[in-house]
Design an enzyme around this catalytic site. Structure first.
Site, PDB file in Angstrom:
ATOM      1  N   GLY A  32       0.845  -1.199   0.000  1.00 52.68           N
ATOM      2  CA  GLY A  32       0.000   0.000   0.000  1.00 52.68           C
ATOM      3  C   GLY A  32       0.873   1.239   0.000  1.00 52.68           C
ATOM      4  N   SER A  39       2.305   0.208   8.717  1.00 49.84           N
ATOM      5  CA  SER A  39       3.033   0.038   9.986  1.00 49.84           C
ATOM      6  C   SER A  39       2.080   0.051  11.167  1.00 49.84           C
ATOM      7  CB  SER A  39       4.066   1.162  10.168  1.00 49.84           C
ATOM      8  OG  SER A  39       5.021   1.084   9.143  1.00 49.84           O
ATOM      9  N   SER A 106       6.029  -1.966  -1.785  1.00 45.23           N
ATOM     10  CA  SER A 106       6.101  -3.026  -2.818  1.00 45.23           C
ATOM     11  C   SER A 106       5.094  -2.722  -3.936  1.00 45.23           C
ATOM     12  CB  SER A 106       5.881  -4.417  -2.215  1.00 45.23           C
ATOM     13  OG  SER A 106       4.832  -4.464  -1.283  1.00 45.23           O
TER      14      SER A 106
HETATM   15  N1  PPS Z   1      10.542   8.089  -3.642  1.00 40.72           N
HETATM   16  C1  PPS Z   1       9.917   7.466  -2.643  1.00 40.72           C
HETATM   17  N2  PPS Z   1       8.823   6.718  -2.907  1.00 40.72           N
HETATM   18  C2  PPS Z   1       8.197   6.084  -1.899  1.00 40.72           C
HETATM   19  N3  PPS Z   1       8.592   6.130  -0.589  1.00 40.72           N
HETATM   20  C3  PPS Z   1       9.684   6.875  -0.289  1.00 40.72           C
HETATM   21  C4  PPS Z   1      10.389   7.563  -1.293  1.00 40.72           C
HETATM   22  N4  PPS Z   1      11.420   8.230  -0.712  1.00 40.72           N
HETATM   23  C5  PPS Z   1      11.365   7.956   0.597  1.00 40.72           C
HETATM   24  N5  PPS Z   1      10.326   7.126   0.866  1.00 40.72           N
HETATM   25  C6  PPS Z   1      10.024   6.588   2.219  1.00 40.72           C
HETATM   26  O1  PPS Z   1      10.318   5.207   2.180  1.00 40.72           O
HETATM   27  C7  PPS Z   1       9.169   4.439   2.554  1.00 40.72           C
HETATM   28  C8  PPS Z   1       8.923   3.313   1.538  1.00 40.72           C
HETATM   29  O2  PPS Z   1       9.926   2.360   1.546  1.00 40.72           O
HETATM   30  P1  PPS Z   1       9.629   0.883   1.015  1.00 40.72           P
HETATM   31  O3  PPS Z   1      10.853   0.082   1.285  1.00 40.72           O
HETATM   32  O4  PPS Z   1       8.363   0.406   1.628  1.00 40.72           O
HETATM   33  O5  PPS Z   1       9.402   1.127  -0.547  1.00 40.72           O
HETATM   34  S1  PPS Z   1       9.433   0.056  -1.726  1.00 40.72           S
HETATM   35  O6  PPS Z   1       8.674  -1.125  -1.289  1.00 40.72           O
HETATM   36  O7  PPS Z   1      10.823  -0.283  -2.031  1.00 40.72           O
HETATM   37  O8  PPS Z   1       8.785   0.720  -2.868  1.00 40.72           O
HETATM   38  C9  PPS Z   1       7.993   5.395   2.511  1.00 40.72           C
HETATM   39  O9  PPS Z   1       7.125   5.325   3.540  1.00 40.72           O
HETATM   40  P2  PPS Z   1       6.258   4.346   4.307  1.00 40.72           P
HETATM   41  O10 PPS Z   1       5.442   3.535   3.359  1.00 40.72           O
HETATM   42  O11 PPS Z   1       5.489   5.330   5.086  1.00 40.72           O
HETATM   43  O12 PPS Z   1       7.170   3.517   5.166  1.00 40.72           O
HETATM   44  C10 PPS Z   1       8.608   6.765   2.635  1.00 40.72           C
HETATM   45  O13 PPS Z   1       8.673   7.137   3.996  1.00 40.72           O
HETATM   46  N1  ADP Z   2      -8.039   3.585  10.793  1.00 40.39           N
HETATM   47  C1  ADP Z   2      -6.714   3.752  10.725  1.00 40.39           C
HETATM   48  N2  ADP Z   2      -5.908   2.686  10.494  1.00 40.39           N
HETATM   49  C2  ADP Z   2      -4.564   2.859  10.384  1.00 40.39           C
HETATM   50  N3  ADP Z   2      -3.919   4.059  10.498  1.00 40.39           N
HETATM   51  C3  ADP Z   2      -4.689   5.151  10.732  1.00 40.39           C
HETATM   52  C4  ADP Z   2      -6.100   5.044  10.843  1.00 40.39           C
HETATM   53  N4  ADP Z   2      -6.611   6.284  11.043  1.00 40.39           N
HETATM   54  C5  ADP Z   2      -5.567   7.138  11.083  1.00 40.39           C
HETATM   55  N5  ADP Z   2      -4.396   6.458  10.897  1.00 40.39           N
HETATM   56  C6  ADP Z   2      -3.085   7.104  10.898  1.00 40.39           C
HETATM   57  O1  ADP Z   2      -2.536   7.004   9.585  1.00 40.39           O
HETATM   58  C7  ADP Z   2      -1.114   6.970   9.656  1.00 40.39           C
HETATM   59  C8  ADP Z   2      -0.610   5.771   8.883  1.00 40.39           C
HETATM   60  O2  ADP Z   2       0.781   5.811   8.875  1.00 40.39           O
HETATM   61  P1  ADP Z   2       1.685   4.503   8.796  1.00 40.39           P
HETATM   62  O3  ADP Z   2       1.106   3.406   9.617  1.00 40.39           O
HETATM   63  O4  ADP Z   2       3.095   4.936   9.081  1.00 40.39           O
HETATM   64  O5  ADP Z   2       1.518   4.123   7.246  1.00 40.39           O
HETATM   65  P2  ADP Z   2       2.530   3.354   6.281  1.00 40.39           P
HETATM   66  O6  ADP Z   2       3.328   2.395   7.140  1.00 40.39           O
HETATM   67  O7  ADP Z   2       1.637   2.685   5.298  1.00 40.39           O
HETATM   68  O8  ADP Z   2       3.377   4.423   5.664  1.00 40.39           O
HETATM   69  C9  ADP Z   2      -0.751   6.928  11.133  1.00 40.39           C
HETATM   70  O9  ADP Z   2      -0.422   8.229  11.578  1.00 40.39           O
HETATM   71  C10 ADP Z   2      -2.049   6.450  11.794  1.00 40.39           C
HETATM   72  O10 ADP Z   2      -2.180   6.915  13.124  1.00 40.39           O
END
Ligand code: PPS
Ligand code: ADP
Length: 198
Positions: A32, A39, A106
């Site tokens: 996603g 997370s 992913s």
């Molecule tokens: N260019 C770009 N695109 C997407 N995400 C970025 C990028 N640069 C930094 N980030 C930060 O890295 C997190 C994603 O890392 P991932 O290892 O999940 O990405 S991937 O599966 O390799 O596409 C992603 O966040 P989370 O999904 O919130 O962990 C970002 O915090």
């Molecule tokens: N119903 C919900 N389920 C999951 N996260 C939520 C929800 N409502 C609000 N949030 C907020 O959305 C954000 C999601 O961030 P995170 O879990 O780091 O996403 P990702 O790991 O996909 O980048 C958090 O700040 C979380 O508190």
């Protein structure tokens, strides 16, 4: 299978380890957008599994991209290598009987298929955290969407790099509609029968 060196015949198997833990190993693969809730849901799910005496390991950016994958960025090649290594590490946990949650964007079907092939399709459950981009961007947990819109971050998933929704996820969870508890409830319904030893 007989080994050339007799000691290998004495190696413990996955099944021995699963018996020790009283559970089955499984990979729960979250996919996603950034900010979709991967997370957050992973952490809440792990707590619920722990309450049921089930051992779980979360793999996420905090423990993978900061360590084993700290030489990788966000080009298509680097994302492929990121996911390949995560799948290989994940397989080691699953083969130890541990319930493993991978929380990575992913972004492509072929990446997730590669992960499923490495881990083994029977041990792989794909969960789509399908929160719409508008909500992820509204949350903008790390301020990255704003930067990506200004062009300060290149190849940002959903803005300037693609995200392909999974074709046949075992479960889709839209966290703009479901509470954390509701999402975890749906996950437990799916997962408990697969990890519980009878
Ligand atoms: N260019 C770009 N695109 C997407 N995400 C970025 C990028 N640069 C930094 N980030 C930060 O890295 C997190 C994603 O890392 P991932 O290892 O999940 O990405 S991937 O599966 O390799 O596409 C992603 O966040 P989370 O999904 O919130 O962990 C970002 O915090
Ligand atoms: N119903 C919900 N389920 C999951 N996260 C939520 C929800 N409502 C609000 N949030 C907020 O959305 C954000 C999601 O961030 P995170 O879990 O780091 O996403 P990702 O790991 O996909 O980048 C958090 O700040 C979380 O508190």
């Amino acid at each position: 299978m007989e080994h050339i060196y007799p000691i290998f015949d004495k190696m413990l198997t996955r099944s021995d380890k699963e018996n020790l833990l009283g559970q089955h190993g499984l990979m729960i693969w979250f996919t996603g957008l950034s900010g979709s809730g991967k997370s957050t849901i992973a952490i809440a799910l792990e707590r619920e599994l722990q309450k049921r005496h089930l051992l779980c390991r979360i793999l996420d950016g905090d423990n993978i991209r900061s360590g084993i994958n700290n030489n990788l960025g966000f080009s298509a090649e680097d994302r492929t290598e990121n996911i390949r290594r995560i799948a290989e590490v994940g397989k080691l946990f699953v083969d130890t009987g541990i319930i493993t949650i991978a929380a990575f964007i992913s972004p492509n079907n072929d990446l997730r298929e590669m992960a499923a092939d490495i881990i083994g399709k029977d041990d792989f459950v794909e969960i789509y955290i399908s929160t719409p981009i508008e909500e992820c961007e509204r949350r903008d947990v790390k301020g990255l969407y704003a930067k990506a819109r200004k062009g300060e971050i290149k190849n940002f998933t959903g803005v300037s790099a693609p995200f392909e929704a999974p074709l046949h996820p075992a479960l889709s969870l839209d966290t703009s509609k479901l509470s954390i508890e509701e999402s975890v409830g749906r996950l437990l319904e799916l997962i408990l029968p697969k990890v519980t030893k009878i």
